[in-house]
Design an enzyme around this catalytic site. Structure first.
Site, mmCIF file in Angstrom:
data_model
loop_
_atom_site.group_PDB
_atom_site.id
_atom_site.type_symbol
_atom_site.label_atom_id
_atom_site.label_comp_id
_atom_site.label_asym_id
_atom_site.label_seq_id
_atom_site.Cartn_x
_atom_site.Cartn_y
_atom_site.Cartn_z
ATOM 1 C CG ASP A 70 -23.300 -12.450 -45.286
ATOM 2 O OD1 ASP A 70 -22.310 -11.847 -45.718
ATOM 3 O OD2 ASP A 70 -24.171 -12.957 -46.017
ATOM 4 C CG ASP A 105 -18.942 -13.813 -41.738
ATOM 5 O OD1 ASP A 105 -20.117 -13.442 -41.841
ATOM 6 O OD2 ASP A 105 -17.989 -13.261 -42.333
ATOM 7 C CG ASP A 125 -17.750 -8.600 -49.690
ATOM 8 O OD1 ASP A 125 -17.412 -9.697 -50.179
ATOM 9 O OD2 ASP A 125 -18.648 -8.486 -48.836
HETATM 10 C C1 NOJ Z 1 -21.882 -10.341 -48.080
HETATM 11 C C2 NOJ Z 1 -20.560 -11.019 -47.985
HETATM 12 O O1 NOJ Z 1 -19.645 -10.155 -47.384
HETATM 13 C C3 NOJ Z 1 -20.192 -11.433 -49.378
HETATM 14 O O2 NOJ Z 1 -18.861 -11.887 -49.456
HETATM 15 C C4 NOJ Z 1 -21.165 -12.477 -49.834
HETATM 16 O O3 NOJ Z 1 -20.919 -12.774 -51.187
HETATM 17 C C5 NOJ Z 1 -22.610 -12.003 -49.697
HETATM 18 N N1 NOJ Z 1 -22.863 -11.304 -48.473
HETATM 19 C C6 NOJ Z 1 -23.561 -13.165 -49.750
HETATM 20 O O4 NOJ Z 1 -23.492 -13.890 -48.551
#
Ligand code: NOJ
Length: 549
Positions: free
Chosen positions: A193, A92, A323
Site C-alpha cells: 500500500d 496487503d 479504490d
Molecule cells: C491506498 C489504499 O488502496 C486505500 O484504500 C487507502 O485508503 C490508502 N492507501 C491509505 O492506506
C-alpha cells in the site's frame, strides 16, 4: 509466473458468521468458485487488527487478524486450503502508516521520551499552527496536534493514520521482521500500500496555498521523493528477496522512465500498478473535477503504459480495485452497458503483458450502486470529497452525483452470490447495501450459462493459463490498427506465435482487414472459427485471434 490474480475485499466478499461483514471463513467457503474462475492467486485487502477508520488500511497490530474477520487459525486454514487448490495468497502490507491505535503510536504519545516517538514524524508547530500547510490526501491539514507536548504529527492520509518515520533504522528492521514472519507462514507475497509516500521532504517547507483553506497539495514533497530508493532496495534485499516473494506495489507517481528501477531484473518489486489509465477521468486528482474520457486518450494511456511497463519488466494490469468505481460506469455511457461492452472491456486489458488482476464482482459485471443520499456511504474519502465539492460551490445534488459516480463504496458493496437474502452475502444486515440488480448480476444467474460475463471471464482465465500462458505473461506487445477510430487492438507475440486482440470500442459496426487467423475467444463469435480479410465487427465485439503461422 502469475497470470491471474483476484482481489478480495474481505469485508464485502462472503459473511460466514452473519454479522453483516465478510470474513475469512466466508472466503474459505468460496475457494471452489475462485478455482473454477481460474485464478492462480488471491490478494486479500487488509485483514489485520484495526479500528477500521479506513477499513483496515489503519493497522493496529501487523501480526494479528481482526476479530471481525476471524483469527490467525482461520487465516492459516485459508492459506492451506487455497494451496490445496493451487492458489497462492497475497496479503496487503500497509507500511507508510499505522493506526493511531497501534501500541507504537500510543506509546509515542504517552511517553515522548520512549523510542517509539521517533517511529513517527513529530514536529513543532509555528505560532500555534501546524508546522506547514500541507494538505493530507483525505483533505484537511496533514498535521494533527499532540496536545500532550504541543507538537504535531504528520499523516498523509486520515489523522487516525499517523505516518511512520522511515528514516529510523530500528523501525525499518521491525517492519522487515514482520514481513519475514508472514512469509514464513507461507503467504506468496504482498500487495504493498501507498509505498511511494514513505520518504518525505524533511525541510517541510510551506507551499503557496492552492485553495481558500490556505492548504496546498504536497505530492511533490512526499511522492517518490528522492532517497526513497535506499529504503526500497533495503526492503527488497532484507525482506522480499530471501523468500522470492511476489510483490505488487501501489506506487503512485512512478514515472514511466523510472520503471526499470522499480520492476526491472533487479527491481524493488515484481510489478507496480499504473494509475495513468484508471485515474484518467480525474482532471486534477479529485473526484469533484471528473472529465469525459476521449477514446483516443484512453487508448493512448493504456498502450503507452503497456509499452513502458513491458520494456522495463512485467505489468499488473487492472481496471478495478477497492479504490475505483466500477469499470463499466467509468469507461462506458450508461446506455452502452451490456454483455458485449463489458466483456470487450474485460478482454481489452486482460491479455496485456504481465499479470491480469480481477477485482471481486468485476467478473459478474457489477455496476455502480444507485446511491440516493450521502448517509448511505461509509468511505472516509467519499465524505471528504463531498465536502470539498460543496466548498468549491457545487450544490448538494451535484456533489452527491459526483461522489456517487466515483465513490470507492461502488466497489465495496457486497459481492452478489445468489437469489437469496442479501444475494447470499450475509444472513445479517450488510454493512453496505446490496445492489438491486442482483437477480441478473449474481453468480448463480450466470454460472454454467454460456454467453454470460462470468463465463467469458472463465474462458479468458483458461486461455491465460493454457499453451499460450507464457506468451501472455512475457511476450512482446505492439499496438495495431491505430489509424482506425474506435478500435483498440494489439498484438502479443512470442517465438513463432502471435495473438491479435481486436476490440471494437464503439456502438456501431467496424470493418477491418484481418490476417488469416482463428478465433481463440470472442464475445460474438465462438472459438475455432477461422477469419481472414475484410471482416465486419459488431458494436463492442471483441476478438482474440491466433494468427496463422
Ligand atoms: C491506498 C489504499 O488502496 C486505500 O484504500 C487507502 O485508503 C490508502 N492507501 C491509505 O492506506
Amino acid at each position: 509466473m502469475k497470470n491471474v490474480i483476484y482481489q478480495i475485499y474481505p469485508r464485502s466478499f462472503a459473511d460466514a458468521n452473519g454479522d453483516g461483514v465478510g470474513d475469512l471463513r466466508g472466503i474459505i467457503g468460496k475457494l471452489d468458485y475462485l478455482k473454477a474462475l481460474g485464478v492462480d492467486t488471491i490478494w486479500l485487502s487488509p485483514i489485520f487488527c484495526s479500528p477500521m477508520v479506513d477499513n483496515g488500511y489503519d493497522i493496529s497490530d501487523y501480526r494479528g487478524v481482526d476479530p471481525l474477520f476471524g483469527n490467525l487459525e482461520d487465516l492459516e486454514e485459508l492459506i492451506a486450503c487455497a494451496k490445496e487448490r493451487g492458489i497462492g495468497v497475497l496479503l496487503d502490507l500497509v507500511l507508510n502508516h499505522t493506526s493511531n491505535a497501534h501500541p507504537w503510536f500510543k506509546q509515542a504519545l504517552s511517553d515522548p521520551t520512549s523510542k517509539y516517538r521517533d517511529y513517527y514524524i513529530f514536529r513543532k508547530g509555528t505560532d500555534n499552527s501546524p508546522p506547514n500547510n500541507w494538505r493530507s490526501n483525505f483533505g484537511d491539514s496533514a498535521w494533527e496536534l499532540d496536545a500532550g507536548t504541543g507538537e504535531y504529527y504528520l499523516h498523509v492520509f486520515a489523522k487516525e493514520q499517523p505516518d511512520l518515520n522511515w528514516e529510523n533504522p530500528v523501525l525499518r528492521e521491525e517492519l522487515y521482521s514482520m514481513i519475514r514472519w508472514w512469509l514464513e507462514k507461507g503467504v506468496a507475497g504482498f500487495r504493498i500500500d501507498a509505498i511511494s509516500f514513505i520518504k518525505k521532504d524533511l525541510s517541510f517547507v510551506s507551499l503557496p496555498p492552492d485553495a481558500p483553506d490556505g492548504l496546498a497539495d504536497a505530492q511533490a514533497h512526499w511522492v517518490v521523493y528522492p532517497g526513497i530508493e535506499v529504503f526500497l532496495a533495503e526492503m527488497r534485499n532484507k525482506a522480499f528477496a530471501p523468500y522470492n516473494a511476489y510483490t505488487v506495489a501501489e506506487a503512485t507517481g512512478v514515472p514511466h522512465e523510472r520503471l526499470a528501477e522499480f520492476i526491472g531484473e533487479n527491481g524493488y518489486f515484481s510489478a507496480v500498478f499504473d494509475f495513468s489509465y484508471t485515474d484518467i477521468d480525474l482532471a486534477n486528482g479529485n473526484w469533484h473535477s471528473l472529465r469525459p474520457i476521449p477514446k483516443a486518450a484512453l487508448r493512448d494511456a493504456i498502450f503507452n503504459s503497456q509499452l513502458a511497463v513491458s520494456a522495463a519488466g512485467h505489468g499488473a494490469v487492472y481496471f478495478e480495485n477497492h479504490d475505483q468505481n466500477r469499470s463499466p460506469n467509468k469507461y462506458l455511457a450508461p446506455n452502452e452497458i451490456c454483455y458485449e461492452s463489458v466483456t470487450m472491456l474485460g478482454a481489452l486489458y486482460f491479455f496485456l503483458q504481465g499479470t491480469a488482476f480481477i477485482y471481486q464482482g468485476q467478473e459478474l459485471g457489477i455496476t455502480n450502486y444507485p446511491w440516493q443520499s450521502l448517509e448511505q456511504f461509509n468511505d472516509v474519502a467519499t465524505v471528504d470529497q463531498y465536502q470539498r465539492a460543496l466548498a468549491l460551490g457545487l450544490s448538494e445534488q451535484e456533489a452527491l452525483a459526483i461522489v456517487s459516480q466515483r465513490s470507492r463504496d461502488n466497489a465495496r458493496i457486497p459481492m452478489l452470490w445468489d437469489y437469496g437474502k442479501n444475494s447470499g452475502f450475509s444472513d445479517g444486515s450488510p454493512w453496505l447495501p446490496v445492489h438491486p440488480d442482483y437477480p441478473t448480476l449474481c453468480a448463480a444467474a450466470q454460472d454454467g450459462i454460456p454467453h454470460t460475463i462470468l463465463q467469458f471471464y472463465r474462458d479468458m482465465s483458461a486461455l491465460r493459463h493454457g499453451d499460450l500462458a507464457k506468451l501472455f505473461f512475457d511476450g512482446s506487445f505492439a499496438p495495431a490498427y491505430q489509424e482506425q477510430e474506435g478500435i483498440f487492438a494489439y498484438r502479443r507475440a512470442l517465438d513463432s506465435k502471435t495473438v491479435l486482440v481486436v476490440c471494437n470500442f464503439q456502438n456501431n459496426d467496424a470493418s477491418l482487414e484481418l490476417p488469416p487467423s482463428s478465433v481463440l475467444i470472442g464475445n460474438k463469435r465462438s472459438g475455432l472459427e477461422d477469419l481472414s480479410g475484410r471482416t465486419t465487427l459488431a458494436p463492442f465485439e471483441v476478438l482474440v485471434l491466433l494468427e496463422k503461422e
